[in-house]
Scaffold this motif. Structure first.
Motif, short mmCIF file in Angstrom:
data_model
loop_
_atom_site.label_atom_id
_atom_site.label_comp_id
_atom_site.label_asym_id
_atom_site.label_seq_id
_atom_site.Cartn_x
_atom_site.Cartn_y
_atom_site.Cartn_z
N UNK A 165 13.79 44.72 -105.90
CA UNK A 165 13.15 45.22 -107.10
C UNK A 165 13.75 44.55 -108.35
N UNK A 166 15.04 44.33 -108.34
CA UNK A 166 15.67 43.70 -109.50
C UNK A 166 15.12 42.30 -109.73
N UNK A 167 14.89 41.55 -108.67
CA UNK A 167 14.32 40.21 -108.80
C UNK A 167 12.91 40.29 -109.39
N UNK A 168 12.16 41.33 -109.02
CA UNK A 168 10.82 41.52 -109.56
C UNK A 168 10.87 41.82 -111.06
N UNK A 169 11.82 42.63 -111.48
CA UNK A 169 11.98 42.96 -112.90
C UNK A 169 12.35 41.70 -113.70
N UNK A 170 13.25 40.89 -113.16
CA UNK A 170 13.64 39.65 -113.83
C UNK A 170 12.45 38.71 -113.94
N UNK A 171 11.67 38.62 -112.88
CA UNK A 171 10.47 37.78 -112.91
C UNK A 171 9.48 38.29 -113.96
N UNK A 172 9.31 39.62 -114.03
CA UNK A 172 8.42 40.20 -115.04
C UNK A 172 8.90 39.89 -116.45
N UNK A 173 10.22 39.92 -116.66
CA UNK A 173 10.78 39.61 -117.98
C UNK A 173 10.49 38.17 -118.36
N UNK A 174 10.65 37.26 -117.41
CA UNK A 174 10.36 35.85 -117.68
C UNK A 174 8.88 35.64 -117.97
N UNK A 175 8.03 36.30 -117.20
CA UNK A 175 6.58 36.19 -117.42
C UNK A 175 6.21 36.76 -118.78
N UNK A 176 6.85 37.87 -119.15
CA UNK A 176 6.58 38.49 -120.45
C UNK A 176 6.96 37.54 -121.58
N UNK A 177 8.09 36.87 -121.43
CA UNK A 177 8.54 35.92 -122.45
C UNK A 177 7.53 34.78 -122.60
N UNK A 178 7.11 34.22 -121.49
CA UNK A 178 6.15 33.12 -121.53
C UNK A 178 4.82 33.58 -122.12
N UNK B 254 7.20 47.61 -122.44
CA UNK B 254 7.26 49.02 -122.06
C UNK B 254 6.91 49.21 -120.60
N UNK B 255 6.03 48.39 -120.08
CA UNK B 255 5.70 48.43 -118.66
C UNK B 255 6.92 48.06 -117.84
N UNK B 256 7.66 47.07 -118.29
CA UNK B 256 8.87 46.65 -117.59
C UNK B 256 9.92 47.76 -117.64
N UNK B 257 10.08 48.40 -118.81
CA UNK B 257 11.05 49.48 -118.93
C UNK B 257 10.67 50.68 -118.05
N UNK B 258 9.36 50.95 -117.94
CA UNK B 258 8.91 52.03 -117.06
C UNK B 258 9.29 51.73 -115.62
N UNK B 259 9.10 50.48 -115.22
CA UNK B 259 9.45 50.07 -113.85
C UNK B 259 10.96 50.21 -113.63
#
Length: 85
Positions: free
Chosen positions: A1-14, A25-30
């Motif tokens: 799950x942590x790898x998924x959150x990190x991937x989401x953060x990178x995607x969010x940045x891009x 906020x979706x990432x923080x909810x997860x």
């Protein structure tokens, strides 16, 4: 799950870099759903937390607020039942 959150953060940045909406906020909810031991003090669910001019994905702030309220209610109920025992 942590790898998924990190991937989401990178995607969010891009996504934000190219003018898209933020999904912070979706990432923080997860994060709070997957890792409740992190604690609510490390999750932000307020409008003033957003950097000026940042666009967020519609509904993500509201969904995070609901998740946090449910989490708080669970903690209150759990603590109340411990005191009654």
């Amino acid at each position: 799950m942590l790898a998924e959150v990190i991937s989401d953060m990178n995607s969010n940045y891009e996504n934000r870099k190219h003018g898209g909406n933020s999904q912070v906020f979706s990432i923080e909810e997860k994060i709070i759903s997957s890792f409740p031991q992190i604690g609510l003090e490390n999750v932000f669910a307020e409008e003033f937390y957003l950097p000026v001019g940042q666009r967020i994905e519609p509904g993500t702030l509201e969904a995070l607020k609901v998740t946090i309220n449910e989490f708080k209610n669970q903690k209150v109920a759990k603590n109340s039942s411990k005191k009654l025992s």
